[in-house]
Design a protein around this motif. Structure first.
Motif, short mmCIF file in Angstrom:
data_model
loop_
_atom_site.label_atom_id
_atom_site.label_comp_id
_atom_site.label_asym_id
_atom_site.label_seq_id
_atom_site.Cartn_x
_atom_site.Cartn_y
_atom_site.Cartn_z
N ARG A 47 0.82 -1.21 0.00
CA ARG A 47 0.00 0.00 0.00
C ARG A 47 0.86 1.26 0.00
NH1 ARG A 47 -3.40 2.30 5.16
NH2 ARG A 47 -3.01 4.44 4.60
N ASP A 48 1.86 1.32 0.89
CA ASP A 48 2.78 2.46 0.97
C ASP A 48 3.98 1.99 1.80
OD1 ASP A 48 2.20 2.71 3.74
OD2 ASP A 48 0.57 4.10 3.36
N PRO A 49 4.93 2.85 2.13
CA PRO A 49 6.13 2.39 2.84
C PRO A 49 5.86 1.69 4.18
CG PRO A 49 6.49 4.58 1.96
CD PRO A 49 5.05 4.28 1.75
N TYR A 50 4.71 1.95 4.79
CA TYR A 50 4.47 1.42 6.14
C TYR A 50 3.29 0.46 6.24
CZ TYR A 50 7.71 5.11 7.44
OH TYR A 50 8.80 5.91 7.54
N TRP A 51 2.65 0.15 5.13
CA TRP A 51 1.47 -0.72 5.20
C TRP A 51 1.46 -1.71 4.04
CZ3 TRP A 51 -1.75 -0.87 9.29
CH2 TRP A 51 -1.73 0.23 10.17
N LEU A 52 1.12 -2.97 4.39
CA LEU A 52 0.87 -4.02 3.41
C LEU A 52 -0.60 -4.41 3.51
CD1 LEU A 52 3.93 -6.37 4.14
CD2 LEU A 52 3.83 -4.45 2.53
N HIS A 53 -1.13 -4.90 2.39
CA HIS A 53 -2.51 -5.37 2.40
C HIS A 53 -2.51 -6.85 2.01
CE1 HIS A 53 -6.82 -5.30 0.66
NE2 HIS A 53 -6.88 -5.47 1.96
N ALA A 54 -2.96 -7.70 2.92
CA ALA A 54 -2.98 -9.15 2.68
C ALA A 54 -4.41 -9.59 2.35
CB ALA A 54 -2.49 -9.89 3.93
N TYR A 55 -4.53 -10.46 1.35
CA TYR A 55 -5.82 -10.99 0.92
C TYR A 55 -5.68 -12.50 0.78
CZ TYR A 55 -9.71 -12.14 -2.18
OH TYR A 55 -10.82 -12.71 -2.75
N TRP A 56 -6.64 -13.28 1.30
CA TRP A 56 -6.50 -14.73 1.22
C TRP A 56 -7.81 -15.38 0.82
CZ3 TRP A 56 -6.10 -11.99 5.83
CH2 TRP A 56 -7.14 -12.15 6.74
N GLU A 57 -7.67 -16.56 0.24
CA GLU A 57 -8.79 -17.45 -0.08
C GLU A 57 -8.38 -18.84 0.37
OE1 GLU A 57 -9.57 -17.02 -4.22
OE2 GLU A 57 -10.90 -15.30 -3.94
N LEU A 58 -9.09 -19.40 1.35
CA LEU A 58 -8.78 -20.71 1.92
C LEU A 58 -10.02 -21.58 1.90
CD1 LEU A 58 -6.84 -19.36 5.04
CD2 LEU A 58 -5.82 -20.26 2.95
N SER A 59 -9.86 -22.84 1.56
CA SER A 59 -11.00 -23.74 1.47
C SER A 59 -11.32 -24.33 2.85
CB SER A 59 -10.70 -24.87 0.48
OG SER A 59 -9.66 -25.70 0.99
N PRO A 60 -12.59 -24.69 3.09
CA PRO A 60 -12.94 -25.35 4.36
C PRO A 60 -12.16 -26.64 4.57
CG PRO A 60 -14.92 -24.59 3.22
CD PRO A 60 -13.77 -24.41 2.28
N ARG A 61 -11.85 -27.34 3.47
CA ARG A 61 -11.09 -28.58 3.59
C ARG A 61 -9.72 -28.35 4.20
NH1 ARG A 61 -10.74 -31.77 -1.87
NH2 ARG A 61 -12.99 -31.52 -1.59
N SER A 62 -9.08 -27.23 3.85
CA SER A 62 -7.76 -26.92 4.40
C SER A 62 -7.82 -26.66 5.90
CB SER A 62 -7.16 -25.71 3.68
OG SER A 62 -6.97 -25.98 2.31
N VAL A 63 -8.88 -25.97 6.35
CA VAL A 63 -9.04 -25.72 7.79
C VAL A 63 -9.29 -27.04 8.52
CG1 VAL A 63 -10.43 -24.53 9.52
CG2 VAL A 63 -9.85 -23.37 7.39
N ASP A 64 -10.07 -27.94 7.90
CA ASP A 64 -10.31 -29.25 8.52
C ASP A 64 -9.01 -30.04 8.64
OD1 ASP A 64 -12.98 -28.64 8.70
OD2 ASP A 64 -13.54 -29.70 6.85
N ARG A 65 -8.15 -29.95 7.62
CA ARG A 65 -6.87 -30.65 7.68
C ARG A 65 -6.00 -30.09 8.81
NH1 ARG A 65 -6.86 -30.73 1.82
NH2 ARG A 65 -5.60 -28.84 1.84
N ALA A 66 -6.04 -28.78 8.98
CA ALA A 66 -5.27 -28.16 10.06
C ALA A 66 -5.75 -28.66 11.42
CB ALA A 66 -5.37 -26.65 9.98
N GLN A 67 -7.07 -28.74 11.59
CA GLN A 67 -7.63 -29.21 12.87
C GLN A 67 -7.22 -30.65 13.14
OE1 GLN A 67 -11.86 -28.75 13.15
NE2 GLN A 67 -12.01 -29.75 15.14
N ALA A 68 -7.26 -31.51 12.10
CA ALA A 68 -6.88 -32.90 12.28
C ALA A 68 -5.39 -33.04 12.58
CB ALA A 68 -7.24 -33.70 11.02
#
Length: 365
Positions: free
Chosen positions: A113-134
């Protein structure tokens, strides 16, 4: 916390306070808006604490209730516990709620965005969150969703700078960084109580530009549709390594147009119809001198007075002719007792190269 007290702070300090207090939309607020939001948040907190105190007194008064009411109160407590568990689960769920989320590949994209700020954007599937929990097993119950900020060193090693706790229900986050220019990489995942980390996605590498002149939290951030090429360039799109494919795909999906070097995106079918028209091209340059002094100081640049902002910072735009310049900047205390001088010497040397004409048939062969 009063408005007068907050006005003595800088916009950057106010933005940090608003972020820590969970003020919604703080990253797009100006200084006065931040002050108003912080005052309102303080009043809401005081009101909530007073309600809790009254509720505690009510519970003590109900201690002598008949035994027959106990099952009903147990049922209510179980319902509240269930609601709290559901809320915690939602706060941990980083997956996207869109219908096509399961079909998409997990990705974490970072833009500058500028020298002091980044902007992060993500797309994650429910399956990936389930794998993390397991995979995390019992550690999952105390795990927190976080963004890990890595600062890339000159030897290409990635040094963990800090973890930022986030929550579910959102797909983007603003990340504040320091010491521009610097290189960064982010990871998104879950951090357990024992400091073990499960990574869901890793971002592209980005480089922040040198420090600019404004400390406002919204002045340098326009609509992505207007500034997409600048964002793409600042995020490595025109570098030798190039930006990540995920970043390019994300911007092209949103804008519905290609991004990349002009040779790839603009030189082609449109160039065939020029009919010998000559290319007009002119370049000029300016410089921006910026700094900070006491708010009541008197500052001059090349003998002309400079207007200071409320926090004592200033910025002056100057033309940059094709020669060497010596620019004195003088700051004096309000009583004239102390004076400090800084001299900048800058030189511009412009060279115009011979034009290069490409054969259209060869370029598309």
């Amino acid at each position: 916390m009063t408005a007068a007290t907050l006005r003595s702070l800088t916009a950057k300090d106010l933005a940090q306070m608003a972020r820590e207090r969970g003020v919604a939309g703080w990253h797009s607020m100006r200084k006065e808006e931040l002050i108003g939001a912080l005052v309102r948040a303080a009043k809401r907190r005081a009101s909530a604490e007073a309600k809790l105190a009254r509720a505690g007194e009510g519970r003590r008064a109900d201690a002598a209730e008949p035994v027959g009411l106990q099952p009903r109160r147990d049922s209510l407590a179980q319902r509240k516990l269930s609601q709290l568990q559901d809320k915690l689960a939602q706060g941990r769920n980083l997956s996207s709620a869109t219908p096509d989320a399961a079909a998409r590949q997990d990705r974490l994209v970072v833009m500058v965005r500028d020298p002091y700020w980044l902007h992060a954007y993500w797309e994650l599937s429910p399956r990936s969150v389930d794998r993390a929990q397991a995979a995390m097993g019992q550690r999952w119950h105390g795990a927190k969703p976080v963004i890990r900020v890595y600062k890339i060193q000159p030897d290409s090693a990635a040094l963990l700078e800090r973890d930022i706790q986030i929550h579910g229900g959102v797909r983007n986050w603003y990340v504040d960084v320091q010491d521009p220019p610097s290189d960064y990489r982010l990871e998104i995942g879950y951090l357990a109580i024992d400091d073990s980390f499960y990574c869901l996605a890793r971002s592209n590498d980005v480089s922040t530009p040198p420090a600019g002149t404004s400390d406002a939290v919204d002045d340098n951030w326009k609509a992505v549709a207007e500034d997409a090429d600048r964002i793409f360039a600042m995020s490595g799109g025109y570098s030798a390594q190039g930006a990540s494919r995920e970043l390019q795909e994300l911007l092209e999906e949103r804008l519905r147009r290609p991004l990349g070097t002009p040779m790839k995106t603009r030189y082609g079918s449109g160039a065939a119809g020029r009919d010998g028209e000559q290319l007009d091209f002119a370049v000029d340059a300016e410089i921006i001198v910026y700094g900070a002094a006491n708010r009541d100081a008197h500052v001059t640049l090349q003998g002309e007075p400079v207007q200071l902002r409320e926090d004592g910072t200033f910025a002056v735009r100057l033309s940059l002719p094709d020669r060497r310049q010596v620019i004195p900047i003088v700051a004096s205390s309000y009583d004239g007792v102390e004076q400090r001088t800084t001299i900048l010497a800058v030189e511009r040397n412009t060279k115009v190269m011979e034009p290069l004409t490409r054969d259209f048939a060869d370029a598309n062969s």
